[in-house]
Design a protein around this motif. Structure first.
Motif, PDB file in Angstrom:
ATOM      1  N   UNK A  40      -2.524 -10.026   3.054  1.00 35.55           N
ATOM      2  CA  UNK A  40      -2.127  -9.136   1.955  1.00 35.55           C
ATOM      3  C   UNK A  40      -3.193  -9.106   0.872  1.00 35.55           C
ATOM      4  N   UNK A  41      -3.729 -10.283   0.545  1.00 37.61           N
ATOM      5  CA  UNK A  41      -4.741 -10.352  -0.513  1.00 37.61           C
ATOM      6  C   UNK A  41      -5.974  -9.526  -0.140  1.00 37.61           C
ATOM      7  N   UNK A  42      -6.394  -9.618   1.127  1.00 33.45           N
ATOM      8  CA  UNK A  42      -7.553  -8.822   1.565  1.00 33.45           C
ATOM      9  C   UNK A  42      -7.267  -7.328   1.418  1.00 33.45           C
ATOM     10  N   UNK A  43      -6.054  -6.930   1.780  1.00 31.09           N
ATOM     11  CA  UNK A  43      -5.719  -5.500   1.703  1.00 31.09           C
ATOM     12  C   UNK A  43      -5.656  -5.046   0.246  1.00 31.09           C
ATOM     13  N   UNK A  44      -4.984  -5.837  -0.594  1.00 34.50           N
ATOM     14  CA  UNK A  44      -4.860  -5.439  -2.003  1.00 34.50           C
ATOM     15  C   UNK A  44      -6.213  -5.436  -2.713  1.00 34.50           C
ATOM     16  N   UNK A  45      -7.122  -6.286  -2.247  1.00 31.16           N
ATOM     17  CA  UNK A  45      -8.458  -6.328  -2.848  1.00 31.16           C
ATOM     18  C   UNK A  45      -9.354  -5.217  -2.316  1.00 31.16           C
ATOM     19  N   UNK A  46      -8.861  -4.481  -1.340  1.00 30.23           N
ATOM     20  CA  UNK A  46      -9.670  -3.403  -0.781  1.00 30.23           C
ATOM     21  C   UNK A  46     -10.716  -3.870   0.219  1.00 30.23           C
ATOM     22  N   UNK A  47     -10.576  -5.105   0.700  1.00 27.81           N
ATOM     23  CA  UNK A  47     -11.564  -5.632   1.643  1.00 27.81           C
ATOM     24  C   UNK A  47     -11.244  -5.280   3.090  1.00 27.81           C
ATOM     25  N   UNK A  48     -10.007  -4.868   3.352  1.00 29.40           N
ATOM     26  CA  UNK A  48      -9.626  -4.472   4.714  1.00 29.40           C
ATOM     27  C   UNK A  48      -8.458  -3.490   4.609  1.00 29.40           C
ATOM     28  N   UNK A  49      -8.396  -2.572   5.548  1.00 30.61           N
ATOM     29  CA  UNK A  49      -7.274  -1.621   5.594  1.00 30.61           C
ATOM     30  C   UNK A  49      -6.202  -2.035   6.587  1.00 30.61           C
ATOM     31  N   UNK A  50      -6.615  -2.723   7.649  1.00 31.08           N
ATOM     32  CA  UNK A  50      -5.691  -3.085   8.726  1.00 31.08           C
ATOM     33  C   UNK A  50      -5.949  -4.529   9.133  1.00 31.08           C
ATOM     34  N   UNK A  51      -4.915  -5.357   9.078  1.00 32.22           N
ATOM     35  CA  UNK A  51      -5.079  -6.781   9.388  1.00 32.22           C
ATOM     36  C   UNK A  51      -4.032  -7.201  10.413  1.00 32.22           C
ATOM     37  N   UNK A  52      -4.483  -7.952  11.416  1.00 30.93           N
ATOM     38  CA  UNK A  52      -3.575  -8.523  12.415  1.00 30.93           C
ATOM     39  C   UNK A  52      -3.312  -9.982  12.044  1.00 30.93           C
ATOM     40  N   UNK A  53      -2.039 -10.350  11.936  1.00 30.30           N
ATOM     41  CA  UNK A  53      -1.652 -11.732  11.612  1.00 30.30           C
ATOM     42  C   UNK A  53      -0.855 -12.281  12.791  1.00 30.30           C
TER      43      UNK A  53
ATOM     44  N   UNK B 136       5.787  -5.017   2.229  1.00 34.95           N
ATOM     45  CA  UNK B 136       5.885  -6.348   1.616  1.00 34.95           C
ATOM     46  C   UNK B 136       5.663  -6.147   0.128  1.00 34.95           C
ATOM     47  N   UNK B 137       6.669  -6.494  -0.659  1.00 33.40           N
ATOM     48  CA  UNK B 137       6.574  -6.303  -2.110  1.00 33.40           C
ATOM     49  C   UNK B 137       6.078  -7.557  -2.820  1.00 33.40           C
ATOM     50  N   UNK B 138       6.322  -8.720  -2.219  1.00 29.27           N
ATOM     51  CA  UNK B 138       5.869  -9.960  -2.866  1.00 29.27           C
ATOM     52  C   UNK B 138       5.763 -11.062  -1.834  1.00 29.27           C
ATOM     53  N   UNK B 139       4.779 -11.907  -1.997  1.00 25.37           N
ATOM     54  CA  UNK B 139       4.730 -13.175  -1.258  1.00 25.37           C
ATOM     55  C   UNK B 139       4.384 -14.251  -2.277  1.00 25.37           C
ATOM     56  N   UNK B 140       5.208 -15.270  -2.370  1.00 26.69           N
ATOM     57  CA  UNK B 140       4.853 -16.423  -3.197  1.00 26.69           C
ATOM     58  C   UNK B 140       4.567 -17.579  -2.258  1.00 26.69           C
ATOM     59  N   UNK B 141       3.341 -18.039  -2.244  1.00 24.97           N
ATOM     60  CA  UNK B 141       2.995 -19.239  -1.466  1.00 24.97           C
ATOM     61  C   UNK B 141       2.467 -20.231  -2.488  1.00 24.97           C
TER      62      UNK B 141
END
Lengths: 148, 398
Positions: free
Chosen positions: B97-110, B237-242
């Protein structure tokens, strides 16, 4: 008083058995007074607002109240010792809240005390305990036992 | 509506849980391919792979993101692997999520996948007297169920909870799990069977403690814009708290041998477990009253009741009433563990939080079949692991 029984692995300076009895030793931050049990194996204080680096041994209260308890009906996996030629004997575990320190410390309950004899809130006291290693060697640990 | 803090769940997939004895990489591969197919994209479209690590499968387990990338065929994407005990999957999602929100990736496989040994979890090998996880086994014989037993007994003492209350949680979750094709345990169970199962760590019996399982789950996350282009932007995903605990911890959570001392520093107003969901709620502006369902880490039946209160589904001390009113069962006001929970899956550590997201996604899309929560628009998932790990996720319709 120590009966010459060596401290269990990893517990050097965790407890002291002297003329005044058997006590657990916390680490106490010399700057802010924060207590840690077991004593921290690294320098530094657990309090995020303290940059103290030094800890001194501090004897914890030897009595408290039973926060909770449980037992183990099945043999735990290693590294829990399996002494040679002995049957597994179930044991109870206690979490005891020390009033002055406002801290909960776990420990095995002294042998022979079953969970049916325990009640949350009852007074508990610290006693020396013995663990037998997989090599059959006695090692000093701490136990909790009902009583003030 | 597009929000600056949300990412889209483009696709989800799982490998069925079980005790199957295959490589965790194979499970992960199956789940990853299922998630890619569900997302309607190809493996070469993926711009980052995040793998949840497993510590019981040698070197490939520590480099899970890489092991999975090689299994799918090297295609050059950046990779990350992470470990956060039972919160591993959530931390992998948080990284994506952080990568996507930072604009570093558009599509991520987890991907999270595990092959686990039967029986009690044990510390990784070797003599390590400076490792709290080694010490709790070596000195106390304190297994995970032993810590669970302490928490369960504490609940009974302060809330008056009974063994029958705990058993009712298992009955509920087994019923939901019987409707889930990915669950390992798919038979319904009655309370008598639960209460007659062997005692493991008093007061917890075998059927009140989650098993250890093999399994895998995968998701494809994407930026809002990418998801809109693919017309797969329904679930966000609206929020993740880790997050980590705040000193002093007032509970002796595993693997530690003691709580912190609250003599010098007063405890925070929320316990660590309470802070997980509440920090997620507060970061997205939704609250427990907005949740239509919840997936909670039911390592034991007793722990599920604790979560009801800690994530705000009811006030402290009212979990048993919420359970017996049927509110948390399928068809109730806020079903909890509609998937069947860990109770029906068993725990495949790095996969479990990702599986929670899969379930919430299916539910919010209306794809959950016979266990569908009618009209679900928002849900929360929460988990906790050793060494101060834990996480919560809030997932909602766009």
């Amino acid at each position: 008083m120590t009966d010459g029984i060596p401290a269990a692995p990893g517990t050097d300076a965790w407890f002291h058995d002297g003329p005044d009895g058997f006590v657990l030793l916390a680490g106490r931050c010399t700057a802010c007074g924060a207590l840690s049990f077991p004593p921290r194996p690294i320098p530094g204080c657990p309090n995020p607002d303290c940059d103290g680096l030094e800890q001194h041994p501090h004897a914890l209260s030897t009595t408290g109240s039973l926060w909770s308890y449980t037992d183990a009906r099945y043999v735990p996996p290693p590294p829990y010792p399996r002494p040679p030629d002995t049957e597994f004997s179930p044991y109870a575990l206690a979490a005891v809240e020390l009033d002055a320190e406002r801290m909960i410390v776990l420990g095995q309950v002294a042998p022979g005390v079953a969970v049916s004899e325990l009640t949350v809130g009852m007074p508990m006291r610290l006693v020396p305990g013995v663990l037998v290693s997989s090599a059959g060697v006695e090692e000093r640990v701490w136990n909790w036992r009902p009583g003030a | 509506m597009s929000r600056p803090d949300s990412v889209a769940v483009l696709g989800v997939g799982m490998h069925p849980w079980g005790a199957l004895g295959k490589s965790f990489v194979e499970y992960g591969l199956v789940a990853a391919r299922a998630a890619l197919a569900d997302a309607g994209i190809g493996w070469r479209d993926v711009q980052l792979v995040v793998g949840g690590e497993t510590i019981r499968n040698g070197y490939p387990g520590f480099v899970a993101g890489s092991a999975l990338s090689q299994a799918l065929g090297w295609q050059g994407a950046p990779v990350a692997s992470c470990y956060a005990a039972c919160a591993t999957g959530a931390q992998a999602l948080s990284t994506a999520r952080a990568h996507i929100l930072a604009g570093l990736a558009d599509v991520v496989l987890v991907v999270g996948a595990d092959t686990t040994p039967k029986g009690f979890f044990a510390p990784v090998g070797g003599d390590r007297p400076d490792d709290p996880d080694w010490l709790r086994f070596r000195l106390l014989g304190a297994t995970n169920p032993a810590y669970f037993g302490l928490y369960a007994r504490r609940r009974m003492a302060i809330r008056g909870t009974t063994e029958a209350d705990f058993a009712a949680v298992k009955v509920k979750n087994a019923r939901a799990g019987s409707l889930n094709p990915y669950a390992r345990f798919r038979a319904e169970v009655d309370a008598e069977t639960v209460l007659n199962s062997p005692m493991v760590s008093d007061p917890l019996r075998l059927l009140q403690i989650c098993a250890t399982s093999d399994g895998a789950a995968a998701v494809v996350l994407a930026s809002e814009e990418y998801a809109r282009r693919k017309q797969r932007d329904a679930v966000r995903i609206r929020a993740i708290s880790a997050i980590t605990p705040e000193y002093p911890r007032t509970v002796p959570d595993f693997p530690y041998l003691a709580s912190d001392s609250a003599a010098i520093s007063p405890p925070a107003s929320r316990t660590f477990r309470e802070s997980l969901a509440w920090s997620a709620y507060e970061s997205c502006g939704l609250g427990p009253e907005d949740m239509d369902l919840a997936e909670v880490y039911d390592l034991t039946t007793a722990m599920e009741l604790d979560w009801y209160e800690e994530i705000g589904l009811c006030a402290a001390g009212e979990a048993e009433k919420l359970l017996h009113d049927g509110a948390t069962a399928l068809g109730g006001r806020v079903p909890v563990n509609a998937s069947g929970g860990l109770s029906s899956f068993g725990e495949a550590i790095p996969a479990q939080a990702i599986a929670q997201l899969c379930e919430l996604t299916w539910q919010l899309r209306g794809d959950a079949g016979t266990r569908q929560v009618a009209g679900a628009r928002a849900g929360v998932a929460v988990n906790q692991g050793l060494f101060g790990h834990g996480a919560a996720m809030v997932v909602a319709h766009a």
